[in-house]
Design a protein around this motif. Structure first.
Motif, PDB file in Angstrom:
ATOM      1  N   ASP A 103       0.823  -1.209   0.000  1.00 45.22           N
ATOM      2  CA  ASP A 103       0.000   0.000   0.000  1.00 45.22           C
ATOM      3  C   ASP A 103       0.858   1.261   0.000  1.00 45.22           C
ATOM      4  O   ASP A 103       0.356   2.364   0.240  1.00 45.22           O
ATOM      5  N   ASP A 104       2.138   1.112  -0.263  1.00 43.75           N
ATOM      6  CA  ASP A 104       3.095   2.222  -0.284  1.00 43.75           C
ATOM      7  C   ASP A 104       3.124   2.852  -1.678  1.00 43.75           C
ATOM      8  O   ASP A 104       3.546   2.217  -2.651  1.00 43.75           O
ATOM      9  N   VAL A 105       2.686   4.102  -1.770  1.00 45.33           N
ATOM     10  CA  VAL A 105       2.637   4.789  -3.061  1.00 45.33           C
ATOM     11  C   VAL A 105       4.029   4.927  -3.672  1.00 45.33           C
ATOM     12  O   VAL A 105       4.208   4.749  -4.883  1.00 45.33           O
ATOM     13  N   GLU A 106       5.024   5.242  -2.848  1.00 38.97           N
ATOM     14  CA  GLU A 106       6.380   5.409  -3.366  1.00 38.97           C
ATOM     15  C   GLU A 106       6.928   4.097  -3.908  1.00 38.97           C
ATOM     16  O   GLU A 106       7.657   4.083  -4.910  1.00 38.97           O
ATOM     17  N   ALA A 107       6.585   2.994  -3.252  1.00 38.54           N
ATOM     18  CA  ALA A 107       7.015   1.681  -3.747  1.00 38.54           C
ATOM     19  C   ALA A 107       6.367   1.388  -5.095  1.00 38.54           C
ATOM     20  O   ALA A 107       6.995   0.821  -5.993  1.00 38.54           O
ATOM     21  N   LEU A 108       5.110   1.800  -5.243  1.00 39.26           N
ATOM     22  CA  LEU A 108       4.413   1.602  -6.517  1.00 39.26           C
ATOM     23  C   LEU A 108       5.063   2.436  -7.615  1.00 39.26           C
ATOM     24  O   LEU A 108       5.259   1.952  -8.738  1.00 39.26           O
ATOM     25  N   LYS A 109       5.426   3.670  -7.293  1.00 41.28           N
ATOM     26  CA  LYS A 109       6.072   4.529  -8.291  1.00 41.28           C
ATOM     27  C   LYS A 109       7.412   3.960  -8.750  1.00 41.28           C
ATOM     28  O   LYS A 109       7.822   4.149  -9.888  1.00 41.28           O
ATOM     29  N   ALA A 110       8.073   3.251  -7.833  1.00 44.49           N
ATOM     30  CA  ALA A 110       9.389   2.692  -8.159  1.00 44.49           C
ATOM     31  C   ALA A 110       9.277   1.361  -8.898  1.00 44.49           C
ATOM     32  O   ALA A 110      10.270   0.867  -9.450  1.00 44.49           O
ATOM     33  N   ALA A 111       8.078   0.788  -8.934  1.00 47.07           N
ATOM     34  CA  ALA A 111       7.873  -0.510  -9.584  1.00 47.07           C
ATOM     35  C   ALA A 111       7.910  -0.382 -11.105  1.00 47.07           C
ATOM     36  O   ALA A 111       7.661   0.683 -11.666  1.00 47.07           O
ATOM     37  N   ALA A 112       8.225  -1.487 -11.763  1.00 44.71           N
ATOM     38  CA  ALA A 112       8.315  -1.495 -13.222  1.00 44.71           C
ATOM     39  C   ALA A 112       6.941  -1.302 -13.849  1.00 44.71           C
ATOM     40  O   ALA A 112       5.951  -1.896 -13.421  1.00 44.71           O
ATOM     41  N   TYR A 113       6.901  -0.444 -14.866  1.00 43.33           N
ATOM     42  CA  TYR A 113       5.664  -0.216 -15.619  1.00 43.33           C
ATOM     43  C   TYR A 113       5.629  -1.176 -16.804  1.00 43.33           C
ATOM     44  O   TYR A 113       6.671  -1.429 -17.422  1.00 43.33           O
ATOM     45  N   PRO A 114       4.479  -1.735 -17.141  1.00 42.90           N
ATOM     46  CA  PRO A 114       4.393  -2.736 -18.214  1.00 42.90           C
ATOM     47  C   PRO A 114       4.987  -2.311 -19.552  1.00 42.90           C
ATOM     48  O   PRO A 114       5.527  -3.147 -20.284  1.00 42.90           O
ATOM     49  N   ASP A 115       4.922  -1.020 -19.880  1.00 42.18           N
ATOM     50  CA  ASP A 115       5.415  -0.543 -21.176  1.00 42.18           C
ATOM     51  C   ASP A 115       6.875  -0.097 -21.140  1.00 42.18           C
ATOM     52  O   ASP A 115       7.397   0.440 -22.112  1.00 42.18           O
ATOM     53  N   GLY A 116       7.526  -0.294 -19.977  1.00 36.96           N
ATOM     54  CA  GLY A 116       8.917   0.112 -19.846  1.00 36.96           C
ATOM     55  C   GLY A 116       9.103   1.219 -18.829  1.00 36.96           C
ATOM     56  O   GLY A 116       8.179   1.989 -18.572  1.00 36.96           O
ATOM     57  N   GLY A 117      10.298   1.303 -18.248  1.00 34.87           N
ATOM     58  CA  GLY A 117      10.554   2.304 -17.212  1.00 34.87           C
ATOM     59  C   GLY A 117       9.831   1.955 -15.927  1.00 34.87           C
ATOM     60  O   GLY A 117       9.441   0.806 -15.695  1.00 34.87           O
ATOM     61  N   THR A 118       9.629   2.959 -15.082  1.00 39.94           N
ATOM     62  CA  THR A 118       8.907   2.759 -13.827  1.00 39.94           C
ATOM     63  C   THR A 118       7.546   3.450 -13.885  1.00 39.94           C
ATOM     64  O   THR A 118       7.297   4.271 -14.775  1.00 39.94           O
ATOM     65  N   VAL A 119       6.716   3.122 -12.928  1.00 45.16           N
ATOM     66  CA  VAL A 119       5.400   3.763 -12.840  1.00 45.16           C
ATOM     67  C   VAL A 119       5.572   5.268 -12.659  1.00 45.16           C
ATOM     68  O   VAL A 119       4.872   6.075 -13.276  1.00 45.16           O
ATOM     69  N   GLY A 120       6.535   5.663 -11.810  1.00 47.51           N
ATOM     70  CA  GLY A 120       6.775   7.086 -11.566  1.00 47.51           C
ATOM     71  C   GLY A 120       7.215   7.826 -12.810  1.00 47.51           C
ATOM     72  O   GLY A 120       6.788   8.956 -13.061  1.00 47.51           O
ATOM     73  N   GLU A 121       8.049   7.192 -13.614  1.00 43.01           N
ATOM     74  CA  GLU A 121       8.514   7.816 -14.851  1.00 43.01           C
ATOM     75  C   GLU A 121       7.370   7.958 -15.850  1.00 43.01           C
ATOM     76  O   GLU A 121       7.262   8.974 -16.545  1.00 43.01           O
ATOM     77  N   LYS A 122       6.519   6.950 -15.910  1.00 44.24           N
ATOM     78  CA  LYS A 122       5.367   7.023 -16.800  1.00 44.24           C
ATOM     79  C   LYS A 122       4.415   8.122 -16.343  1.00 44.24           C
ATOM     80  O   LYS A 122       3.841   8.842 -17.170  1.00 44.24           O
ATOM     81  N   LEU A 123       4.270   8.274 -15.031  1.00 43.33           N
ATOM     82  CA  LEU A 123       3.413   9.333 -14.486  1.00 43.33           C
ATOM     83  C   LEU A 123       3.935  10.705 -14.887  1.00 43.33           C
ATOM     84  O   LEU A 123       3.169  11.572 -15.334  1.00 43.33           O
ATOM     85  N   THR A 124       5.239  10.907 -14.748  1.00 43.01           N
ATOM     86  CA  THR A 124       5.855  12.184 -15.136  1.00 43.01           C
ATOM     87  C   THR A 124       5.675  12.444 -16.628  1.00 43.01           C
ATOM     88  O   THR A 124       5.384  13.567 -17.047  1.00 43.01           O
ATOM     89  N   ASP A 125       5.830  11.400 -17.426  1.00 46.67           N
ATOM     90  CA  ASP A 125       5.638  11.528 -18.863  1.00 46.67           C
ATOM     91  C   ASP A 125       4.196  11.916 -19.190  1.00 46.67           C
ATOM     92  O   ASP A 125       3.949  12.754 -20.057  1.00 46.67           O
ATOM     93  N   ASN A 126       3.248  11.316 -18.474  1.00 41.76           N
ATOM     94  CA  ASN A 126       1.830  11.640 -18.683  1.00 41.76           C
ATOM     95  C   ASN A 126       1.542  13.102 -18.363  1.00 41.76           C
ATOM     96  O   ASN A 126       0.776  13.774 -19.062  1.00 41.76           O
ATOM     97  N   ILE A 127       2.139  13.595 -17.281  1.00 40.06           N
ATOM     98  CA  ILE A 127       1.932  14.989 -16.889  1.00 40.06           C
ATOM     99  C   ILE A 127       2.400  15.915 -18.011  1.00 40.06           C
ATOM    100  O   ILE A 127       1.739  16.890 -18.361  1.00 40.06           O
ATOM    101  N   ALA A 128       3.548  15.571 -18.579  1.00 42.99           N
ATOM    102  CA  ALA A 128       4.114  16.405 -19.640  1.00 42.99           C
ATOM    103  C   ALA A 128       3.302  16.325 -20.930  1.00 42.99           C
ATOM    104  O   ALA A 128       3.078  17.337 -21.589  1.00 42.99           O
ATOM    105  N   THR A 129       2.864  15.135 -21.293  1.00 43.63           N
ATOM    106  CA  THR A 129       2.208  14.964 -22.592  1.00 43.63           C
ATOM    107  C   THR A 129       0.710  15.267 -22.555  1.00 43.63           C
ATOM    108  O   THR A 129       0.171  15.833 -23.513  1.00 43.63           O
ATOM    109  N   ILE A 130       0.044  14.901 -21.449  1.00 42.12           N
ATOM    110  CA  ILE A 130      -1.392  15.189 -21.351  1.00 42.12           C
ATOM    111  C   ILE A 130      -1.613  16.651 -20.977  1.00 42.12           C
ATOM    112  O   ILE A 130      -2.581  17.279 -21.388  1.00 42.12           O
TER     113      ILE A 130
END
Length: 308
Positions: free
Chosen positions: A106-133
């Motif tokens: 239930d640790d949000v930071e641990a989730l952000k550090a976890a691998a994202y299915p499309d590559g990179g980490t969840v946190g990196e994908k989140l940052t990318d979404n902020i920039a692109t959306i």
């Protein structure tokens, strides 16, 4: 290899809001020059996330997912409901919910550090979404539930898609009863929880700070009555017990019955099934719950923009 350190990557991420891999790549291409790396990230639109991250994100979606005897709910916020309807955002929430279920934390930071299915980490994908959306987005909270034997029953209110909505509920039933019985009971309890907003599973699980606040309010009301101290004490205890009963899931009056409590309803179903059924946990995530939304004065905002 370019001359830069882990500290340089951290500094670049703090100044730009860029993801780890984007920051490292920018520094490598800029031969360790942070200012040049910032310019490169800005040119790619990846240095906008930090500014956007200061804006209130109170919309978005709640994702729920169940696999066997485990389930998880995740709240991911955006600034507007418009983004919540975006296919890319919805895909992100679904994938993040799946990652959270596999992670079992239930640790949000641990989730952000976890691998994202499309590559990179969840946190990196989140940052990318902020920039692109183009809006601030936040993974706000996670809660996992599980049973040894029985069922985790999901429910989405105001569904925006499969497993996505404004209110997400999970009900954890420990039992050896058949799947149909537990599914029907779990759905009824989940719909009750969505409508009645319990604050805890039982009275003992209520936040002590909330109980203390109610006690103080009750004491002030009792004092205004002018009755003897011993009577006031009973009034306070009565008010606190009433509050606890009305805000704990098991002791709430079951909405579909109007008479029996949720606990009594479970006992009745268990007796009919000839099995033991116990509600051991639940999750109720309501989108934006507790977030203080910014009140925007659009006229003033436009005027400020015109002035430059």
């Amino acid at each position: 290899m370019a001359d830069f350190s882990v500290a340089d990557v951290k500094k670049l991420r703090e100044r730009t809001g860029a993801g780890m891999m984007d920051a490292k790549k920018a520094l490598a291409e800029a031969n360790g020059d942070i200012e040049a790396a910032i310019d490169a990230l800005r040119a790619k639109g990846l240095a906008t996330a930090q500014k956007k991250s200061s804006r209130t994100a109170a919309e978005g979606l709640v994702g729920v997912l169940v696999e066997g005897t485990r389930g998880v709910a995740v709240e991911v916020n955006s600034e507007t409901d418009f983004v919540a309807k975006n296919d890319k955002f919805q895909d992100f929430v679904r994938k993040v919910t799946a990652v959270a279920l596999a992670l079992g934390s239930d640790d949000v930071e641990a989730l952000k550090a976890a691998a994202y299915p499309d590559g990179g980490t969840v946190g990196e994908k989140l940052t990318d979404n902020i920039a692109t959306i183009g809006e601030n987005q936040q993974i706000r909270r996670i809660k996992s539930v599980s049973v040894t034997q029985g069922a985790i029953v999901p429910y989405i209110h105001n569904a925006a898609g499969e497993g996505l909505g404004k209110i997400g509920v999970l009900v954890a039933l420990e039992s050896d009863a058949d799947a149909d019985t537990l599914s029907a009971l779990g759905k009824d309890i989940a719909q009750h929880a969505a409508a009645m907003f319990p604050q805890a599973l039982d009275a003992d699980s209520l936040d002590p700070a909330v109980i203390e606040r109610e006690r103080k309010i009750a004491a002030e009301k009792a004092a205004e009555s002018g009755k003897p101290a011993e009577v006031q004490a009973k009034m306070v205890e009565g008010a606190v017990k009433k509050f606890a009963k009305e805000n704990a899931l098991l002791s709430q009056v079951f909405v579909k019955d109007g008479k029996a409590t949720v606990e009594e309803h479970i006992a009745r179903i268990a007796k009919e099934a000839g099995k033991t059924i116990k509600l051991v946990d639940y999750v109720r995530f309501q989108l934006g719950e507790g977030i203080e939304k910014e009140q925007v004065d659009f006229a003033a905002e436009v005027a400020a923009a015109v002035k430059g």
